[in-house]
Design a protein around this motif. Structure first.
Motif, PDB file in Angstrom:
ATOM      1  N   ARG A  94       0.881  -1.170   0.000  1.00  0.00           N
ATOM      2  CA  ARG A  94       0.000   0.000   0.000  1.00  0.00           C
ATOM      3  C   ARG A  94       0.917   1.217   0.000  1.00  0.00           C
ATOM      4  NH1 ARG A  94      -2.883  -3.544  -0.995  1.00  0.00           N
ATOM      5  NH2 ARG A  94      -4.982  -4.015  -0.224  1.00  0.00           N
ATOM      6  N   ASP A  95       1.487   1.517  -1.154  1.00  0.00           N
ATOM      7  CA  ASP A  95       2.513   2.554  -1.241  1.00  0.00           C
ATOM      8  C   ASP A  95       1.900   3.950  -1.327  1.00  0.00           C
ATOM      9  OD1 ASP A  95       4.242   0.447  -1.324  1.00  0.00           O
ATOM     10  OD2 ASP A  95       4.847   0.715  -3.419  1.00  0.00           O
ATOM     11  N   THR A  96       2.405   4.843  -0.508  1.00  0.00           N
ATOM     12  CA  THR A  96       2.074   6.266  -0.590  1.00  0.00           C
ATOM     13  C   THR A  96       3.007   7.019   0.340  1.00  0.00           C
ATOM     14  OG1 THR A  96       0.265   7.893  -0.524  1.00  0.00           O
ATOM     15  CG2 THR A  96       0.332   6.264   1.255  1.00  0.00           C
ATOM     16  N   VAL A  97       3.157   8.299   0.121  1.00  0.00           N
ATOM     17  CA  VAL A  97       4.053   9.089   0.966  1.00  0.00           C
ATOM     18  C   VAL A  97       3.486   9.213   2.374  1.00  0.00           C
ATOM     19  CG1 VAL A  97       5.122  10.398  -0.897  1.00  0.00           C
ATOM     20  CG2 VAL A  97       2.978  11.214   0.122  1.00  0.00           C
ATOM     21  N   LEU A  98       4.374   9.504   3.313  1.00  0.00           N
ATOM     22  CA  LEU A  98       4.034   9.552   4.735  1.00  0.00           C
ATOM     23  C   LEU A  98       2.785  10.365   5.020  1.00  0.00           C
ATOM     24  CD1 LEU A  98       4.693   9.193   7.779  1.00  0.00           C
ATOM     25  CD2 LEU A  98       6.233  11.170   7.561  1.00  0.00           C
ATOM     26  N   TRP A  99       2.678  11.567   4.484  1.00  0.00           N
ATOM     27  CA  TRP A  99       1.575  12.456   4.841  1.00  0.00           C
ATOM     28  C   TRP A  99       0.246  12.051   4.214  1.00  0.00           C
ATOM     29  CZ3 TRP A  99       6.088  13.672   2.470  1.00  0.00           C
ATOM     30  CH2 TRP A  99       6.055  13.957   1.096  1.00  0.00           C
ATOM     31  N   LYS A 100       0.272  11.071   3.332  1.00  0.00           N
ATOM     32  CA  LYS A 100      -0.966  10.552   2.754  1.00  0.00           C
ATOM     33  C   LYS A 100      -1.283   9.124   3.215  1.00  0.00           C
ATOM     34  CE  LYS A 100      -0.787  13.319  -1.477  1.00  0.00           C
ATOM     35  NZ  LYS A 100      -0.776  13.283  -2.967  1.00  0.00           N
ATOM     36  N   MET A 101      -0.375   8.514   3.986  1.00  0.00           N
ATOM     37  CA  MET A 101      -0.571   7.127   4.400  1.00  0.00           C
ATOM     38  C   MET A 101      -1.580   7.046   5.543  1.00  0.00           C
ATOM     39  SD  MET A 101       2.274   4.239   5.372  1.00  0.00           S
ATOM     40  CE  MET A 101       2.890   4.231   3.686  1.00  0.00           C
ATOM     41  N   SER A 102      -2.621   6.242   5.346  1.00  0.00           N
ATOM     42  CA  SER A 102      -3.653   6.088   6.376  1.00  0.00           C
ATOM     43  C   SER A 102      -3.233   5.042   7.411  1.00  0.00           C
ATOM     44  CB  SER A 102      -4.968   5.653   5.736  1.00  0.00           C
ATOM     45  OG  SER A 102      -4.863   4.336   5.211  1.00  0.00           O
ATOM     46  N   ASP A 103      -3.944   5.016   8.524  1.00  0.00           N
ATOM     47  CA  ASP A 103      -3.712   3.976   9.518  1.00  0.00           C
ATOM     48  C   ASP A 103      -3.919   2.598   8.905  1.00  0.00           C
ATOM     49  OD1 ASP A 103      -3.347   6.059  11.257  1.00  0.00           O
ATOM     50  OD2 ASP A 103      -5.075   5.614  12.531  1.00  0.00           O
ATOM     51  N   ASP A 104      -4.961   2.471   8.074  1.00  0.00           N
ATOM     52  CA  ASP A 104      -5.249   1.172   7.456  1.00  0.00           C
ATOM     53  C   ASP A 104      -4.128   0.748   6.507  1.00  0.00           C
ATOM     54  OD1 ASP A 104      -7.617   0.938   8.825  1.00  0.00           O
ATOM     55  OD2 ASP A 104      -8.879   1.581   7.156  1.00  0.00           O
ATOM     56  N   ASP A 105      -3.563   1.713   5.746  1.00  0.00           N
ATOM     57  CA  ASP A 105      -2.434   1.400   4.863  1.00  0.00           C
ATOM     58  C   ASP A 105      -1.271   0.846   5.666  1.00  0.00           C
ATOM     59  OD1 ASP A 105      -3.730   2.352   2.576  1.00  0.00           O
ATOM     60  OD2 ASP A 105      -2.904   4.371   2.781  1.00  0.00           O
ATOM     61  N   PHE A 106      -0.966   1.490   6.778  1.00  0.00           N
ATOM     62  CA  PHE A 106       0.156   1.066   7.602  1.00  0.00           C
ATOM     63  C   PHE A 106      -0.132  -0.277   8.257  1.00  0.00           C
ATOM     64  CE2 PHE A 106       2.741   0.818  11.410  1.00  0.00           C
ATOM     65  CZ  PHE A 106       3.987   1.213  10.947  1.00  0.00           C
ATOM     66  N   ASP A 107      -1.313  -0.404   8.845  1.00  0.00           N
ATOM     67  CA  ASP A 107      -1.641  -1.609   9.603  1.00  0.00           C
ATOM     68  C   ASP A 107      -1.723  -2.847   8.723  1.00  0.00           C
ATOM     69  OD1 ASP A 107      -1.721  -0.076  11.874  1.00  0.00           O
ATOM     70  OD2 ASP A 107      -3.909   0.032  11.989  1.00  0.00           O
ATOM     71  N   LEU A 108      -2.300  -2.721   7.522  1.00  0.00           N
ATOM     72  CA  LEU A 108      -2.441  -3.882   6.645  1.00  0.00           C
ATOM     73  C   LEU A 108      -1.075  -4.435   6.253  1.00  0.00           C
ATOM     74  CD1 LEU A 108      -4.108  -5.807   4.885  1.00  0.00           C
ATOM     75  CD2 LEU A 108      -3.983  -4.093   3.061  1.00  0.00           C
ATOM     76  N   VAL A 109      -0.174  -3.565   5.841  1.00  0.00           N
ATOM     77  CA  VAL A 109       1.139  -4.019   5.371  1.00  0.00           C
ATOM     78  C   VAL A 109       1.958  -4.607   6.514  1.00  0.00           C
ATOM     79  CG1 VAL A 109       3.337  -3.245   4.394  1.00  0.00           C
ATOM     80  CG2 VAL A 109       1.176  -2.483   3.386  1.00  0.00           C
ATOM     81  N   THR A 110       1.970  -3.937   7.655  1.00  0.00           N
ATOM     82  CA  THR A 110       2.754  -4.470   8.774  1.00  0.00           C
ATOM     83  C   THR A 110       2.116  -5.726   9.351  1.00  0.00           C
ATOM     84  OG1 THR A 110       1.658  -2.912  10.292  1.00  0.00           O
ATOM     85  CG2 THR A 110       3.807  -2.259   9.397  1.00  0.00           C
ATOM     86  N   ASN A 111       0.781  -5.839   9.275  1.00  0.00           N
ATOM     87  CA  ASN A 111       0.121  -7.032   9.783  1.00  0.00           C
ATOM     88  C   ASN A 111       0.499  -8.266   8.964  1.00  0.00           C
ATOM     89  OD1 ASN A 111      -1.988  -8.417  11.485  1.00  0.00           O
ATOM     90  ND2 ASN A 111      -2.881  -8.761   9.465  1.00  0.00           N
ATOM     91  N   VAL A 112       0.507  -8.137   7.652  1.00  0.00           N
ATOM     92  CA  VAL A 112       0.823  -9.289   6.806  1.00  0.00           C
ATOM     93  C   VAL A 112       2.316  -9.604   6.843  1.00  0.00           C
ATOM     94  CG1 VAL A 112       0.778 -10.230   4.466  1.00  0.00           C
ATOM     95  CG2 VAL A 112      -1.154  -8.871   5.298  1.00  0.00           C
ATOM     96  N   HIS A 113       3.135  -8.596   6.600  1.00  0.00           N
ATOM     97  CA  HIS A 113       4.577  -8.839   6.526  1.00  0.00           C
ATOM     98  C   HIS A 113       5.187  -9.126   7.896  1.00  0.00           C
ATOM     99  CE1 HIS A 113       5.515  -7.789   2.316  1.00  0.00           C
ATOM    100  NE2 HIS A 113       4.544  -6.904   2.411  1.00  0.00           N
ATOM    101  N   LEU A 114       4.999  -8.216   8.825  1.00  0.00           N
ATOM    102  CA  LEU A 114       5.724  -8.301  10.099  1.00  0.00           C
ATOM    103  C   LEU A 114       5.026  -9.228  11.088  1.00  0.00           C
ATOM    104  CD1 LEU A 114       8.185  -7.184  11.603  1.00  0.00           C
ATOM    105  CD2 LEU A 114       6.724  -5.344  12.455  1.00  0.00           C
TER     106      LEU A 114
END
Length: 308
Positions: A94-114
């Motif tokens: 879920r690629d996007t720059v920091l100031w446009k990244m939503s909580d869901d964008d961050f949580d989904l990627v870290t949930n699957v990968h990490l």
């Protein structure tokens, strides 16, 4: 190298790099548990391994929850009688720059990968330690986790975290004879397909043609088939003494990534006051600043992407 009699789980192995890893493990003799979120994709992956004379089964479930990790280990043990190898490959972007990244964008990627890497490795480690026959943990990292990349806060955090966990697991699992390593692939994927710099290489790979030597040799960029042999080697008895490492592979290149180490050390009697820092900062820190992001050589004219 032979994996005869071994059993492997490969997460996110319905297609792409994960499928290449699973197929190579099966080619070397391992029975494989395929994992994907799409049942038809998982079934096709299983069929491709069986058609080549291998053994495979599938677990259709999203990686991240502990329940999926339990299903994967159970499938390996109940279907094939044991578990020797885990490759954690599943991921989303879920690629996007920091100031446009939503909580869901961050949580989904870290949930699957990490988190997905953590839950799967924890479950596999519990089984392997109880079985007492050692094992192989192979986690997939990324150059983004090593160097950073514009627009990938979530992905960089997850991939850097995976390498940190691998180093910790190498310490914790050593007595049990379980190795833990990270592989840093540089290959044609859904992500690199969107990067104009790699256009000529990705296009050649999609057509089944050899990639230009510039990509394979200058930047170590290749196809999935260039990464899979390293996965199989790390899964074998030949790599029993290799643990806690981050190993890059792609095209014609293989690399060992260093562990983070200080590049300069300085001391100041009584500690570093604001005045002492002001006087010495440029010499100690400023002259030793480290680069961020990956730097690629300029593309030859014949490999330039088509104009937009």
């Amino acid at each position: 190298m032979s994996l005869n009699g071994k059993v492997a789980i490969v997460t996110g192995s319905g297609r792409g790099l994960g499928l290449a890893y699973a197929q190579e493990l099966a080619r070397q003799g391992a029975a494989v548990v395929i994992n994907d979120v799409d049942a038809a994709t998982a079934a096709e992956a299983v069929a491709s391994i069986e058609a080549a004379g291998g053994k495979a089964t599938a677990v259709v479930a999203p990686v991240g929850p502990s329940e999926t990790a339990k299903q994967l280990v159970a499938a390996a043990v109940e279907t094939f009688g044991r578990l020797d190898i885990l490759v954690t490959n599943a991921g989303v972007l879920r690629d996007t720059v920091l100031w446009k990244m939503s909580d869901d964008d961050f949580d989904l990627v870290t949930n699957v990968h990490l988190r997905g890497t953590f839950t799967c490795v924890r479950e596999a480690a519990i089984h392997m330690r109880e079985a007492g026959e050692g094992g192989r943990i192979i986690c997939i990292g990324s150059p983004t986790g090593q160097r950073g990349n514009f627009g990938q806060t979530n992905y960089a955090a997850a991939k850097a975290g995976i390498v940190g966990m691998v180093r910790t697991w190498a310490l914790e699992l050593k007595k049990a004879g379980i190795t833990a390593n990270a592989v840093i692939p540089v290959a044609a994927t859904a992500m690199t397909a969107t990067v104009p710099y790699f256009h000529a290489a990705v296009e050649a790979d999609a057509k089944g043609e050899p990639m230009p030597d510039f990509f394979r040799k200058e930047i170590g960029f290749g196809g999935a088939g260039d990464v899979a042999p390293l996965i199989a080697h790390l899964a074998s008895d030949a790599a029993a003494g290799v643990t806690g490492q981050a190993i890059g592979v792609g095209g014609d290149r293989i690399q060992v990534w260093s562990h983070p180490e200080p590049v300069v050390t300085a001391f100041h009697d009584g500690g570093w006051s604001a005045e002492a820092l002001a006087a010495e900062f440029d010499r100690v820190v400023g002259e030793n600043l480290q680069s961020v992001g990956e730097k690629f050589p300029a593309l030859p004219e014949e490999l330039q992407p088509p104009a937009a």
